[in-house]
Structures are given as structure tokens and as C-alpha cells.
Design an enzyme around this catalytic site. Sequence first.
Site, PDB file in Angstrom:
ATOM      1  N   GLU A 289     -24.784  48.195  37.826  1.00  0.00           N
ATOM      2  CA  GLU A 289     -25.990  49.107  37.525  1.00  0.00           C
ATOM      3  C   GLU A 289     -26.657  49.528  38.602  1.00  0.00           C
ATOM      4  O   GLU A 289     -26.574  48.710  39.792  1.00  0.00           O
ATOM      5  CB  GLU A 289     -26.909  48.154  36.473  1.00  0.00           C
ATOM      6  CG  GLU A 289     -26.498  47.764  35.278  1.00  0.00           C
ATOM      7  CD  GLU A 289     -27.163  47.188  34.239  1.00  0.00           C
ATOM      8  OE1 GLU A 289     -26.760  46.861  33.167  1.00  0.00           O
ATOM      9  OE2 GLU A 289     -28.352  46.814  34.788  1.00  0.00           O
TER      10      GLU A 289
ATOM     11  N   CYS B 125     -31.904  51.553  44.087  1.00  0.00           N
ATOM     12  CA  CYS B 125     -31.785  50.166  44.223  1.00  0.00           C
ATOM     13  C   CYS B 125     -30.170  50.072  43.851  1.00  0.00           C
ATOM     14  O   CYS B 125     -29.872  50.341  42.511  1.00  0.00           O
ATOM     15  CB  CYS B 125     -32.435  49.401  43.173  1.00  0.00           C
ATOM     16  SG  CYS B 125     -32.164  47.563  42.747  1.00  0.00           S
TER      17      CYS B 125
ATOM     18  N   CYS C 178     -32.130  34.674  37.005  1.00  0.00           N
ATOM     19  CA  CYS C 178     -31.588  35.844  37.067  1.00  0.00           C
ATOM     20  C   CYS C 178     -30.429  36.282  36.174  1.00  0.00           C
ATOM     21  O   CYS C 178     -29.556  35.702  36.096  1.00  0.00           O
ATOM     22  CB  CYS C 178     -31.147  35.980  38.450  1.00  0.00           C
ATOM     23  SG  CYS C 178     -30.189  37.407  38.995  1.00  0.00           S
TER      24      CYS C 178
ATOM     25  N   GLY D 232     -25.816  41.354  42.619  1.00  0.00           N
ATOM     26  CA  GLY D 232     -25.064  40.572  43.615  1.00  0.00           C
ATOM     27  C   GLY D 232     -25.747  39.946  44.994  1.00  0.00           C
ATOM     28  O   GLY D 232     -27.013  40.622  45.006  1.00  0.00           O
TER      29      GLY D 232
ATOM     30  N   LEU E 143     -37.499  33.925  48.554  1.00  0.00           N
ATOM     31  CA  LEU E 143     -37.915  32.583  48.799  1.00  0.00           C
ATOM     32  C   LEU E 143     -38.153  31.841  47.611  1.00  0.00           C
ATOM     33  O   LEU E 143     -37.723  30.872  47.092  1.00  0.00           O
ATOM     34  CB  LEU E 143     -39.209  32.512  49.657  1.00  0.00           C
ATOM     35  CG  LEU E 143     -39.547  31.428  50.376  1.00  0.00           C
ATOM     36  CD1 LEU E 143     -38.315  30.840  51.214  1.00  0.00           C
ATOM     37  CD2 LEU E 143     -40.666  31.650  51.430  1.00  0.00           C
TER      38      LEU E 143
ATOM     39  N   CYS F 164     -36.117  44.094  38.263  1.00  0.00           N
ATOM     40  CA  CYS F 164     -35.218  43.416  39.456  1.00  0.00           C
ATOM     41  C   CYS F 164     -34.627  42.017  38.654  1.00  0.00           C
ATOM     42  O   CYS F 164     -35.402  41.536  37.702  1.00  0.00           O
ATOM     43  CB  CYS F 164     -35.921  43.052  40.626  1.00  0.00           C
ATOM     44  SG  CYS F 164     -36.209  44.283  41.625  1.00  0.00           S
TER      45      CYS F 164
END
Length: 344
Positions: free
Chosen positions: A91, A104, A118, A161, A217, A335
Site C-alpha cells: 500500500e 507515504c 501495528c 515495513g 519510540l 499509519c
Amino acid sequence: MKSIHLITKDELALDIAPIAPAKYRVQQIWDGVYKNYYQRWEEFTTLPQQLLAYLSQSYKLSTVNRIESINSSDGMTTKFLLQLFDESNIETVLIRSEDRNTICISTQVGCAVGCAFCATGAAGFHRDLTAGEIVDQVSFIAHTLAQSNQQITNIVLMGMGEPFLNYQETLQAVSIFNQSDRFDIGARRITISTIGIPDKINEFANIGKQYNLAISLHAPNDNVRKRLVPLANKYTIDEVMRAARFYVEKTNRRITYEYVLIKGINDSLDHARELGDLVQNQKCHINLIALNENEHFDGSPPEDGTIHEFIQVLLDCGITTTLRNSQGAGIQAGCGQLSGKYTK
Ligand code: SAH
Ligand code: SF4
């Protein structure tokens, strides 16, 4: 077959010289690739047949095929599902704003790091993308934008990734984006986001380029981080911070720390103070992101009030802090919501 994007102009000139000695032919091809962003050789209508036949037998112009694209309700964000030669999917997201077109892009099919929240990580790792496949995402979107006389202004490597686990191919692609006779995107308009792999951050610092670096982080201490980021068992925050400081020292660039806020896990005011102490006196910027909920993770974003108190603590510590808006969350283009399908 080699990607045309991976050869230099001089290499192209040398290669086609026996068939097309006229110098302007090289420029014609170069303009087709880097000004019009052609996706198919048939689009080069001004080239002689013999040259076109040679090029199409020698070089790949694109390795991605659009399967579908989805627009957000305000039309500002578009998520493209692209298929690669082996039928795995990635994507790529285009985020429009008043003065920018940010793309992105993905660097791997899936991700081996497996952060708890995620969606990309949830499905595991399938394979690295080649530099050609990373570049082709940009070329594809640039071609789409060119139809309405628009251009890509910013590139963020924050899709699927972990770029620093595919370091060579990623850096090759980024250098192609940056070169003035190729995509010509300024280094300061290119951002690489990493989960924080110290030796790769050091290597990246040493190339001496002005690319932006973002480090994900997500926690102010190792205990909290280990709950979210499996790699925190291998690299401590201290080690990541040491590499981050080296990057700032080498490049004199401000570093960005990304921090996904998750209710009840890393969003208390104590966490905010601890985070403030951790990055105190560093040339940095904190980018908070309220968790985008997904089916793979049992967690939710904090209430707005909590987020604003968290921000206030950091601002009081003198740290530049922003809250990233979740443009595209409605179309799973936020994201970490990029998951694609790996194979048919
Ligand atoms: N692997 C790299 C780049 C891809 S992830 C990295 O982790 O930095 C890009 C960003 O999306 C990271 O900051 C990541 O933490 C964030 N992200 C992942 N899942 C998310 C979610 N569910 N909600 C909000 N942000 C998320
Ligand atoms: Fe991989 Fe980044 Fe997702 Fe973690 S947040 S699983 S490093 S893509």
C-alpha cells in the site's frame, strides 16, 4: 530485467549509443521517465520503433500495478493498493494538503518487527522490496498527479515495513528520489521512519545527507516499550538514544520521535514527564499519534483531554510537540493500518 530507474543517465547513453547515437534521444527518454513519469513504454510516442523495442526488451519501466484506490471522505487522502510481480500487494498513500502532496511509501511486504498495535506487523514478514519497487511507488503516484499538473513535494518512508531492515535497497531508492536529474526531491523533504536500530542509525548518520530521521519510540522506558515493540528486548532505549544523539551531532538535524498514544499503557502524565526528561536537551521534536484502532490490537486511543494534558507536560519541558492528525484513518490509510494482502 533491470528497472530503468536504477541506471544513471550516462549508463543509458552508453547503452543506447549503438542504436540511437543522437544525444537528444537520451534526454527524451529521461524526460519521459522523470518528467512525465510514464508507466508504459508505449507512452514514449516520439521515440523511433527500433529504440523503443530495444528499451522495452531491456528495461522495466514499472513493477507495480494498481489493484484499487480508495479516497477518504474529504478527498484529500488516497490509498493505493499495488500489486507486485509475485502477486504480493503493498500500500502507498497520497496525502494532499494545501501546499503539499506527501506520499507515504512501503519498504517491505509486511514487517518482521511485529509491534503490538501495528496492522502491518500483525501479519508478519513476507519479503523486502527492491530499490526498483520502492521507486516505482513514487513514479506511479507522480504519474497520477501529473495528469492534473501536480507534483509530489514530500516523501515519507512510513508505509509498510521497517526501512532499516532493508537498508541498502531503501537508501538506493532514497538517493534516486533526491538526485537533481531524477526525482529532484530535496533531502529535507524526505523522511525515513525507523523503529530504532542503533547500528543502522549510526550508518545513516555517517552518509552525511540532510534527510529527516524519525524514530518510533512509543514509550519513555524499556518496560513500557517492551510491551509494544518486541525489538525493545534487543535494543534498549539508551542504545537507541545514543545513536540518535550521534545522528544529531553528525547532521545537525533535528530528530523526530514518534509516539503512538494508547489509553492506559503509555499515556499517563508520569509517562509524559519521563519522556520529557529522556529527550531533554536534545535537538528534537515529538510527534504524538493517537492510536488508530485496528482488529489486531486490543487497545484504544486516549480521550482528547488526556492527549492535551500529555502535550502540555512536554511543552512545559520546552519540547516542540505536535499531534499528527489521522488523515486517512477512515479508509485505513492511517499509519500502521496498512496491511495489504501478501499473496492472492
Ligand atoms: N517501521 C517504521 C515505519 C513504518 S510504521 C516505524 O515503525 O517507524 C510508521 C508509523 O506508524 C510509526 O510511527 C508507527 O508506530 C505508526 N503506527 C503503527 N501502527 C499504528 C497505529 N495502529 N496507530 C497509529 N500509528 C501507528
Ligand atoms: Fe514494523 Fe513499524 Fe509496524 Fe513496528 S510499527 S511492526 S516496525 S511497520
